[in-house]
Design a protein around this motif. Structure first.
Motif, mmCIF file in Angstrom:
data_model
loop_
_atom_site.group_PDB
_atom_site.id
_atom_site.type_symbol
_atom_site.label_atom_id
_atom_site.label_comp_id
_atom_site.label_asym_id
_atom_site.label_seq_id
_atom_site.Cartn_x
_atom_site.Cartn_y
_atom_site.Cartn_z
ATOM 1 N N GLN A 95 0.672 -1.229 0.296
ATOM 2 C CA GLN A 95 0.279 -0.155 -0.077
ATOM 3 C C GLN A 95 1.438 1.594 -0.355
ATOM 4 O O GLN A 95 1.943 0.910 0.479
ATOM 5 C CB GLN A 95 -0.619 0.544 1.492
ATOM 6 C CG GLN A 95 -1.584 -0.978 1.658
ATOM 7 C CD GLN A 95 -2.692 -0.762 2.688
ATOM 8 O OE1 GLN A 95 -3.439 0.103 2.706
ATOM 9 N NE2 GLN A 95 -1.964 -2.086 3.940
ATOM 10 N N LYS A 96 0.287 2.207 -0.657
ATOM 11 C CA LYS A 96 1.593 3.790 -0.869
ATOM 12 C C LYS A 96 0.394 4.616 -0.697
ATOM 13 O O LYS A 96 -0.437 4.674 -1.757
ATOM 14 C CB LYS A 96 2.821 3.119 -2.173
ATOM 15 C CG LYS A 96 1.537 3.562 -3.325
ATOM 16 C CD LYS A 96 3.013 3.566 -3.736
ATOM 17 C CE LYS A 96 2.470 4.215 -5.557
ATOM 18 N NZ LYS A 96 3.350 4.386 -7.213
ATOM 19 N N SER A 97 1.440 5.762 -0.472
ATOM 20 C CA SER A 97 1.051 6.729 -0.844
ATOM 21 C C SER A 97 1.537 8.146 -0.288
ATOM 22 O O SER A 97 3.226 8.117 0.366
ATOM 23 C CB SER A 97 -0.787 7.516 0.250
ATOM 24 O OG SER A 97 -0.938 8.788 -0.032
ATOM 25 N N SER A 98 1.712 9.177 -1.272
ATOM 26 C CA SER A 98 2.479 10.607 -1.392
ATOM 27 C C SER A 98 2.111 11.279 -0.906
ATOM 28 O O SER A 98 0.639 11.915 -0.429
ATOM 29 C CB SER A 98 3.611 10.260 -2.364
ATOM 30 O OG SER A 98 3.644 9.043 -3.013
ATOM 31 N N TYR A 99 3.647 12.134 0.335
ATOM 32 C CA TYR A 99 3.044 13.870 -0.117
ATOM 33 C C TYR A 99 3.947 14.379 -0.511
ATOM 34 O O TYR A 99 5.674 13.842 -1.217
ATOM 35 C CB TYR A 99 2.654 14.581 1.288
ATOM 36 C CG TYR A 99 3.646 13.573 2.133
ATOM 37 C CD1 TYR A 99 4.662 14.988 3.007
ATOM 38 C CD2 TYR A 99 4.165 12.557 2.567
ATOM 39 C CE1 TYR A 99 6.232 14.703 3.508
ATOM 40 C CE2 TYR A 99 4.989 12.236 3.980
ATOM 41 C CZ TYR A 99 6.082 13.294 3.893
ATOM 42 O OH TYR A 99 7.366 12.843 4.900
ATOM 43 N N SER A 100 5.070 16.295 -0.979
ATOM 44 C CA SER A 100 5.682 16.100 -1.363
ATOM 45 C C SER A 100 6.134 17.578 -0.149
ATOM 46 O O SER A 100 5.132 18.351 -0.159
ATOM 47 C CB SER A 100 5.000 17.691 -2.929
ATOM 48 O OG SER A 100 4.728 16.341 -3.842
ATOM 49 N N VAL A 101 7.501 18.006 -0.585
ATOM 50 C CA VAL A 101 7.687 19.344 0.127
ATOM 51 C C VAL A 101 8.911 20.062 -1.084
ATOM 52 O O VAL A 101 9.496 18.723 -0.653
ATOM 53 C CB VAL A 101 8.506 19.183 1.264
ATOM 54 C CG1 VAL A 101 8.783 19.883 2.041
ATOM 55 C CG2 VAL A 101 6.854 18.324 2.703
ATOM 56 N N GLU A 102 8.965 21.119 -0.453
ATOM 57 C CA GLU A 102 10.027 21.498 -2.425
ATOM 58 C C GLU A 102 9.788 20.445 -3.096
ATOM 59 O O GLU A 102 11.078 20.903 -3.220
ATOM 60 C CB GLU A 102 10.674 22.165 -0.689
ATOM 61 C CG GLU A 102 10.920 22.891 0.007
ATOM 62 C CD GLU A 102 10.236 23.987 -0.599
ATOM 63 O OE1 GLU A 102 11.435 24.659 -1.193
ATOM 64 O OE2 GLU A 102 9.709 24.877 0.834
ATOM 65 N N ARG A 103 8.966 20.294 -3.755
ATOM 66 C CA ARG A 103 8.807 19.278 -5.153
ATOM 67 C C ARG A 103 9.630 17.994 -5.051
ATOM 68 O O ARG A 103 10.289 17.243 -5.781
ATOM 69 C CB ARG A 103 9.893 20.632 -5.809
ATOM 70 C CG ARG A 103 8.725 21.331 -6.154
ATOM 71 C CD ARG A 103 9.286 22.406 -7.789
ATOM 72 N NE ARG A 103 10.748 22.552 -7.659
ATOM 73 C CZ ARG A 103 11.401 24.330 -7.333
ATOM 74 N NH1 ARG A 103 10.286 24.835 -7.444
ATOM 75 N NH2 ARG A 103 12.381 24.183 -6.848
ATOM 76 N N LYS A 152 12.878 22.938 6.984
ATOM 77 C CA LYS A 152 13.315 24.462 7.238
ATOM 78 C C LYS A 152 14.995 24.443 8.008
ATOM 79 O O LYS A 152 15.969 25.743 7.582
ATOM 80 C CB LYS A 152 12.387 25.076 8.561
ATOM 81 C CG LYS A 152 12.274 26.106 8.776
ATOM 82 C CD LYS A 152 12.011 26.701 10.061
ATOM 83 C CE LYS A 152 11.886 28.203 9.944
ATOM 84 N NZ LYS A 152 10.654 28.273 11.446
ATOM 85 N N LEU A 153 15.554 23.705 8.344
ATOM 86 C CA LEU A 153 16.357 23.655 9.998
ATOM 87 C C LEU A 153 17.726 23.583 8.797
ATOM 88 O O LEU A 153 18.943 24.315 9.265
ATOM 89 C CB LEU A 153 16.562 21.924 10.780
ATOM 90 C CG LEU A 153 17.984 22.339 11.862
ATOM 91 C CD1 LEU A 153 17.353 21.609 12.976
ATOM 92 C CD2 LEU A 153 19.551 21.680 11.609
ATOM 93 N N PHE A 154 18.328 22.626 7.734
ATOM 94 C CA PHE A 154 18.498 22.698 7.438
ATOM 95 C C PHE A 154 18.676 23.245 6.270
ATOM 96 O O PHE A 154 19.684 23.759 5.164
ATOM 97 C CB PHE A 154 19.128 21.167 6.381
ATOM 98 C CG PHE A 154 19.690 19.937 7.620
ATOM 99 C CD1 PHE A 154 20.849 20.100 8.012
ATOM 100 C CD2 PHE A 154 18.847 19.175 8.878
ATOM 101 C CE1 PHE A 154 21.831 19.603 9.095
ATOM 102 C CE2 PHE A 154 19.089 18.959 9.648
ATOM 103 C CZ PHE A 154 20.539 18.498 9.761
ATOM 104 N N GLY A 155 18.358 23.903 5.682
ATOM 105 C CA GLY A 155 17.475 24.069 4.242
ATOM 106 C C GLY A 155 18.244 23.671 2.512
ATOM 107 O O GLY A 155 17.831 24.389 1.818
ATOM 108 N N GLY A 156 17.552 21.964 2.724
ATOM 109 C CA GLY A 156 17.568 21.720 1.693
ATOM 110 C C GLY A 156 17.478 20.312 2.028
ATOM 111 O O GLY A 156 18.097 19.909 3.094
ATOM 112 N N PHE A 157 17.348 19.601 1.023
ATOM 113 C CA PHE A 157 17.983 17.954 0.738
ATOM 114 C C PHE A 157 18.057 17.821 0.230
ATOM 115 O O PHE A 157 19.017 18.561 -0.647
ATOM 116 C CB PHE A 157 15.694 17.494 0.372
ATOM 117 C CG PHE A 157 14.931 17.768 1.428
ATOM 118 C CD1 PHE A 157 14.522 17.457 2.292
ATOM 119 C CD2 PHE A 157 13.651 18.263 1.184
ATOM 120 C CE1 PHE A 157 13.408 17.728 2.901
ATOM 121 C CE2 PHE A 157 12.763 18.968 1.506
ATOM 122 C CZ PHE A 157 12.240 18.232 2.605
ATOM 123 N N PRO A 158 18.743 16.700 0.718
ATOM 124 C CA PRO A 158 20.400 16.190 0.482
ATOM 125 C C PRO A 158 19.632 14.958 -0.434
ATOM 126 O O PRO A 158 20.131 13.821 -0.832
ATOM 127 C CB PRO A 158 20.993 15.667 1.761
ATOM 128 C CG PRO A 158 20.164 14.952 2.955
ATOM 129 C CD PRO A 158 19.169 15.945 2.527
#
Length: 572
Positions: A169-177, A208-214
């Motif tokens: 089963q799956k579902s998704s959400y988005s943060v900063e694309r 917000k803490l890191f200012g971006g995703f790795p």
């Protein structure tokens, strides 16, 4: 490098693996299976699960080989240009870091079961699965076709677990694309509206803490188990989380546990997968990767995993305080904190980090590491009037080391903290990181800074509070689980694993504290215990001191405007 996974009878739990190595030269080749997996700093000895092993050339001719260590082989290639190694791996262990196969699904952690050539570890790899067509796949690797994936190198392959199943089963959400996908395997009925809303909140706060995703995408792989379970393992762009029972995962304590471990594992994508100790840059899978920075990798992550839930509003204050109080309970019940520093215990995780070990030998990189992170955070905030915090230390480490794919050292961590705090931190590191000083004075001052106080209350258990020993019950059998140093129980000669048979001549049948209350006015208590197969009498006399107190934090009755401001700065 090419890997093909298949199986014949899934209920035998045997995965058939074909490892193809092209472009050979020379007359022999060494191949290796990992001895451990990142995220659990102890040897795993995965080679014990290999049942059959046979290298062949392209014509199918069998090649001779010999084992050179517990998990490495030397193969006589006889000039072959391409080598095929066919072997079977027994997959009958189900947790967040294992590999498992049955008739319902296939779950693989590549680091458990996929061989590699050490000198060619950075070459591209592809993975092909010969599984039923109706099986969906949950995985962070790049998809070539429905059941085929590619990886830039073995490190990426080994760090990308997957679940293949017809019932995912799956579902998704988005943060900063960036798309975050939640996958569930097992008997679970996800409350998607609640899940996606809460996960998005704590993900946004971590961003917000890191200012971006790795990472460019992220996957939460949940194994919903029928029994009580709690385990999570971090990966570069995914995590595997095993929880149970499945019916309790979306309400009450079960849901709080899910949020806590999920926030913790996502935070690992920065802290340890990106910001990594120099001893693990890159990983050496063939042996221990000793480091004294486990208190940062796991302790700081433990601290922030819960704090992110508070800052995001997913946890209310009382929920967060409950997690903090659990840390305190573990801290004050572990007397290894007085013996081995959290830095030394980080190194010794490879010895006994995931089992009780010798009583009172080591501190916990998770518990003491988290409390040290909290104290360092408060110390920085206090010395910068809340203009800086431990957040800034992590951002600095990410900029200077993580983004540059450089490992950081102990001195790098301390230097980063001092640069942000604007003061020397020798005393803090000497006492609490590299030493085993009592936390209470520093912890009390840090709590006071945000308007909280440390409380120690008497427990209801007579054996714990008055006599100084803890018990555990299994059926009608009661055994000694822990003994407070220099308590009446300790001085009387009670030992761990003693079975309590009787008290003052009365048979104990899972009612020890009831009998203790009955005899509480007597000066002496005569316990009949079984030490192994030997019966003996242990007479314990209460000395008026209290042990195993219930430690917790609570808001002070009168909070100043400054304390309120400090608290608000901390949680925003």
């Amino acid at each position: 490098m090419h890997y093909t996974l298949s199986y014949k009878n899934p209920n035998q739990h045997l995965i058939d693996i074909r490892f193809t190595i092209p472009n050979l030269s020379g007359e022999e080749l060494n191949v290796q299976l990992p001895a451990w997996r990142p995220g659990r700093y102890e040897l795993g000895n995965f080679a014990q699960n290999i049942k059959t092993f046979q290298p062949k050339d392209s014509s199918g001719r069998k090649l001779s080989f010999k084992k050179t260590a517990k998990d490495s082989w030397k193969i006589q290639t006889k000039g072959a240009r391409t080598l095929h190694i066919e072997y079977s791996y027994y997959a009958n262990e189900l947790n967040a870091g294992s590999t498992f196969l049955d008739e319902t699904f296939l779950y693989v952690n590549g680091v458990n079961c996929l061989l590699y050539v050490p000198e060619r570890i950075n070459e591209p790899c592809d993975l092909e699965l010969q599984i039923p067509k109706n099986y969906a796949l949950a995985c962070g690797l790049k998809k070539i076709s429905p059941h085929k994936f590619s990886a830039g190198n073995y490190h990426a392959l080994a760090d990308s677990p997957f679940i293949a199943s017809p019932t995912l089963q799956k579902s998704s959400y988005s943060v900063e694309r960036i798309v975050f996908t939640l996958w569930f395997q097992g008997e679970a009925r996800p409350d998607w509206k609640m899940l996606l809303a809460d996960f998005k909140k704590f993900t946004e706060v971590q961003h917000k803490l890191f200012g971006g995703f790795p990472f460019s995408e992220y996957h939460f792989l949940f194994l919903a188990l029928p029994e009580k379970f709690y385990h999570g393992v971090e990966h570069t762009n995914s995590t595997v989380i095993a929880l149970g029972p499945g019916y309790g995962m979306f309400s009450g304590k079960g849901y709080e546990d899910m949020l806590g471990v999920s926030s913790h594992e996502l935070f690992h994508a920065w802290n340890v997968k990106t910001i990594r100790p120099v001893e693990m840059m890159p990983y050496n899978y063939s042996r221990e990767n000793y480091s004294r920075l486990g208190y940062v990798a796991e302790g700081v992550t433990t601290y922030y995993g819960d704090l992110m839930l508070l800052r995001s509003g997913v946890f209310k204050e009382e929920q967060y305080l409950k997690t903090f109080n659990e840390l305190l309970e573990k801290h004050f019940s572990n007397f290894g904190r007085l013996n081995l520093s959290v830095a030394d215990s980080s190194f010794d995780t490879w010895l006994d980090g995931y089992k009780p070990g010798v009583p009172g030998r080591k501190s916990s990189i998770y518990t003491e590491g988290a409390l040290c992170a909290f104290m360092l955070d408060m110390l920085i905030r206090k010395n910068t009037s809340n203009k800086k915090s431990l957040d800034d230390v992590l951002r600095l480490l990410n900029d200077e080391f993580g983004k540059k794919q450089k490992g950081y050292s102990e001195s790098d961590y301390k230097s980063a903290a001092e640069k942000v705090a604007g003061i020397a931190l020798d005393e803090f590191f000497d006492n609490y990181i590299n030493g085993a000083s009592l936390y209470v004075p520093q912890l009390t001052a840090c709590l006071d800074y945000i308007g909280f106080e440390l409380k120690a209350l008497k427990k209801t258990s007579y054996t714990e509070t008055t006599l100084g020993f803890k018990t555990q019950a299994a059926g009608e059998k009661t055994t000694v689980a822990a003994i407070f140093p220099n308590s009446p129980a300790d001085k009387a000669g009670l030992t761990l694993q003693d079975e309590i048979i009787a008290l003052n001549g009365m048979r104990v049948e899972n009612n020890l504290n009831d009998w203790c209350a009955h005899f509480s006015n007597e000066k002496k208590m005569a316990f009949t215990v079984a030490t192994g197969k030997r019966l003996r009498e242990v007479t314990i006399m209460a000395d008026g001191n209290l042990f195993y107190l219930n430690y917790s934090i609570a808001r002070q009755e009168k909070i100043t405007a400054a304390q309120k401001n400090n608290f608000n700065a901390w949680i925003t």
